[in-house]
Design a protein around this motif. Structure first.
Motif, PDB file in Angstrom:
ATOM      1  N   TRP A 339      45.986  40.655  27.535  1.00  0.00           N
ATOM      2  CA  TRP A 339      45.314  39.706  28.420  1.00  0.00           C
ATOM      3  C   TRP A 339      44.008  40.313  28.927  1.00  0.00           C
ATOM      4  O   TRP A 339      43.993  41.416  29.474  1.00  0.00           O
ATOM      5  CB  TRP A 339      46.216  39.307  29.578  1.00  0.00           C
ATOM      6  N   LEU A 340      42.913  39.579  28.780  1.00  0.00           N
ATOM      7  CA  LEU A 340      41.575  40.112  29.021  1.00  0.00           C
ATOM      8  C   LEU A 340      40.859  39.494  30.213  1.00  0.00           C
ATOM      9  O   LEU A 340      39.692  39.805  30.454  1.00  0.00           O
ATOM     10  CB  LEU A 340      40.699  39.890  27.768  1.00  0.00           C
ATOM     11  N   HIS A 341      41.527  38.637  30.967  1.00  0.00           N
ATOM     12  CA  HIS A 341      40.825  37.867  31.994  1.00  0.00           C
ATOM     13  C   HIS A 341      41.467  38.065  33.360  1.00  0.00           C
ATOM     14  O   HIS A 341      42.655  38.364  33.469  1.00  0.00           O
ATOM     15  CB  HIS A 341      40.831  36.379  31.633  1.00  0.00           C
ATOM     16  N   GLU A 342      40.637  37.861  34.403  1.00  0.00           N
ATOM     17  CA  GLU A 342      41.142  38.008  35.772  1.00  0.00           C
ATOM     18  C   GLU A 342      42.162  36.933  36.121  1.00  0.00           C
ATOM     19  O   GLU A 342      43.111  37.185  36.873  1.00  0.00           O
ATOM     20  CB  GLU A 342      39.984  37.954  36.783  1.00  0.00           C
ATOM     21  N   ASP A 343      41.980  35.707  35.608  1.00  0.00           N
ATOM     22  CA  ASP A 343      42.972  34.651  35.824  1.00  0.00           C
ATOM     23  C   ASP A 343      44.182  34.914  34.938  1.00  0.00           C
ATOM     24  O   ASP A 343      44.034  35.162  33.740  1.00  0.00           O
ATOM     25  CB  ASP A 343      42.383  33.275  35.495  1.00  0.00           C
TER      26      ASP A 343
END
Length: 640
Positions: A339-343
């Motif tokens: 997972w690469l995103h803040e959300d």
């Protein structure tokens, strides 16, 4: 150049030809913070004698201004190009550098050591063939060492250099070197590396970087550069079965139809048989067309245009493959997901999956478990946060063709894209197709249109959305009674009602809210197949899920009705609910603490405080179905 090649001065053409014929090695450096990754690469750049005069001058000035080595050159500054990196003395983003020796060309990726930049490290490792994992000889194997070793294994790198750095700070101790090497080999035994080459180095002093150091007479192995120059580089992609994603169908005139793309693996010649994996149709390659003329053979990494001997249906996103060794073709598979995103990841939410040239809507249907990259243990979880890794099941809106990632990196990898902002939120590696894959909506003798004709109506979904207390259910119930009097066949699919049965296993947190809406939309879809007008009063706070629900239906079948009641009025209508949420007596409630995303393109928007529920319901029915209405109060009084 500050250190120039004599061949450049003598014969530039001979130099360029020699560069063209050299093999290219891509490698990364990784490890914990302050293990010396940037210093090591800076030293390699310096000693490879390919630093330009202006770079040298800037390096000398920066070393005095922000360097950490006093009056000496701080080689790390050649890589730490961001101002924040120089101020903090750390690597934040991936830095790529090219350098060359007499034997080989290199592209090196300097990756960050901090845990919060794990996604950057994965990006740098995705194209590398060798990983140089640094370990501070004083500290030994740390958490980030284990983390990065696992990530290196995850993306398929099988050759590792264990660079035990800062040997000058442990008096070049052979015992310390052997202890770290043995501990790492024990840890890495489960990661599937083919080779682990341990080298004692000092990036700052240059020991065992370019040549063997007199300070480590007990070490008989190669220097780091010597090993990198001679590590075997078999082009595995050329030995794999032929695969070429179609990126563009080139039809400049009636006499030419070619299929453009970059060959992902294998090779192809005119006369070879190929298959379109989505349809199973086969043909033969007629020509391999390039800007410089036709080729007799093309291999992995080459961008070409193929023409075929038969006129078959091929479009962008299709995959051409060897018909004797076909890839999997399925709409569900298991994959490792970074997972690469803040959300966070929300299972059940619709994302876009891009694999090769194909882009399709996709959902993570199940997060089977998360991988603790520090201990390699499997842990339960409902979602993935930034930098976390999980094993997931994914479901696609239509099948794609792929190979397992361990067999073919090019056709076994994908990214997930947020449909609302186009941000890349995840990177995945496919393990295998699920046995239940490739399902289709059944074709029945009595279809939706036949059932609708029997009822004399067009099936629709009236999707009422708004905050808690907006009046959605009250208005929807009145709309249904008016439609009943018009002879319409209807059903109210209330979100609260479904929570008593079908959705009783779900709470109000974001992951369960996404699944709640997905199930409601699927049930509504089934009901419209029976020809009904389905009324769905549900909060549905997220635009993404409302959009996903809309896409299950034909354009004219889905009507979004936004009951836009001001928040103070909603709170006045549901005072106890709002009070208990604000005081923490309740857990999360959809549309309140989770936030409500206002619809951007609702077909109907009404102010729930602008009139009676009766008048608002009549307004909706008039707009959608015309006149001839009966008064809802009379209907209620008649017991209907």
């Amino acid at each position: 150049m500050a250190h120039s090649s004599t061949l450049i001065e003598q014969d530039i053409h001979a130099y360029l030809k020699s560069q063209e014929e050299k093999t290219l090695l891509r490698f990364i450096t990784c490890g914990s913070v302050d293990d010396g990754k940037s210093t090591l690469i800076g030293r390699l750049l310096w000693d490879s004698k390919l630093i330009y005069e202006d770079q040298l001058a800037a390096l000398a000035a920066d070393s005095k201004r922000v360097g950490t080595q006093g009056e000496k050159i701080d080689y790390a500054l050649l890589l730490d190009g961001l101002q924040a990196e120089r101020e903090q003395g750390i690597t934040i983003d991936v830095a790529y550098r090219f350098f060359s020796t007499d034997q080989r060309k290199f592209i090196v990726a300097d990756t960050p050591g901090h845990e919060q930049y794990t996604r950057n490290m994965v990006t740098g490792a995705s194209t590398a063939q060798v990983a140089v994992i640094l370990i501070d000889a004083r500290k030994g194997i740390l958490t980030q060492t284990r983390r990065h070793s696992f990530l290196v294994s995850l993306v398929g790198i099988r050759q590792v250099v264990l660079a035990i750095n800062k040997m000058d700070l442990v008096d070049y101790s052979a015992a310390r070197f052997h202890a770290i090497r043995e501990e790492y080999q024990t840890f890495a035994a489960q990661l599937g590396f083919e080779t682990i080459t341990a080298i004692p180095i000092s990036a700052l002093e240059g020991d065992n970087i370019i040549a063997a150091s007199e300070r480590t007479p007990w070490y008989a192995g190669p220097s780091l550069l010597e090993h990198l120059e001679n590590v075997p580089l078999a082009n595995a992609a050329l030995t794999l079965p032929f695969r070429m994603p179609v990126q563009w169908v080139n039809r400049p005139n009636l006499d030419f139809r070619g299929f453009c793309g970059t060959i992902a693996s294998g090779s192809v010649r005119p006369g070879d048989a190929v298959v379109v994996t989505s349809s199973g149709q086969t043909s033969q390659v007629a020509r391999i067309v390039t800007l410089d003329g036709d080729l007799e053979e093309a291999g992995a990494g080459q961008a070409v245009t193929l023409t075929l001997t038969d006129e078959i249906d091929i479009s962008r996103g299709d995959l051409l493959a060897d018909p004797l060794v076909r890839p999997a073709h399925a709409d569900q598979f298991e994959a490792k997901l970074v997972w690469l995103h803040e959300d966070p990841l929300l299972p059940g939410r619709n994302y876009l999956l891009k694999a090769g040239s194909a882009t399709v809507p996709a959902q993570v249907t199940a997060l089977k478990y998360k991988v603790n990259v520090n201990t390699l243990e499997h842990e339960p979880g409902r979602t993935l946060c930034l930098n976390e890794i999980g094993i997931c099941n994914l479901s696609l809106s239509k099948p794609i063709s792929f190979d397992p990632y361990q067999d073919n990196h090019a056709t076994g990898s994908f990214i997930l894209i947020d449909r609302m902002n186009n941000a890349t939120v995840g990177a995945g590696m496919i393990d295998f197709a699920l046995h239940r894959a490739v399902g289709h909506w059944p074709t029945l003798d009595l279809d939706k249109q036949a059932r609708a004709r029997q009822k004399g109506q067009s099936p629709k979904v009236l999707w009422f959305t708004g905050r808690p207390g907006a009046g959605k259910s009250t208005i929807a119930n009145l709309v249904e009674k008016k439609l009943y009097c018009l002879g319409k066949h209807t059903y109210v699919l209330d979100g609260d009602t479904l929570r008593l049965g079908l959705n009783r296993d779900l709470d109000y947190e974001a992951p369960d809210q996404v699944e709640h809406i997905r199930r409601i939309a699927e049930v509504a879809r089934i009901l419209t197949e029976s020809g009904l007008v389905v009324l769905v009063p549900v909060i549905a706070p997220f635009r993404n899920e409302r959009r996903a629900a809309r896409e299950l239906f034909a354009t004219d079948e889905f009507v979004e009705i936004f009951v836009d009641t001001p928040l103070p009025v909603c709170e006045e209508r549901e005072p106890e609910l709002y009070r208990r949420v604000r005081t923490g007596e309740f857990g999360p409630v959809s549309g309140l603490d989770s936030g409500y995303e206002v619809p951007e393109r609702a077909e109907i928007r009404i102010d729930g405080s602008a009139g009676s529920a009766e008048s608002l319901a009549e307004q909706i029915v008039l707009e959608l179905f015309g006149g001839g209405l009966l008064d809802a109060e009379k209907i209620i009084g008649a017991g209907i």
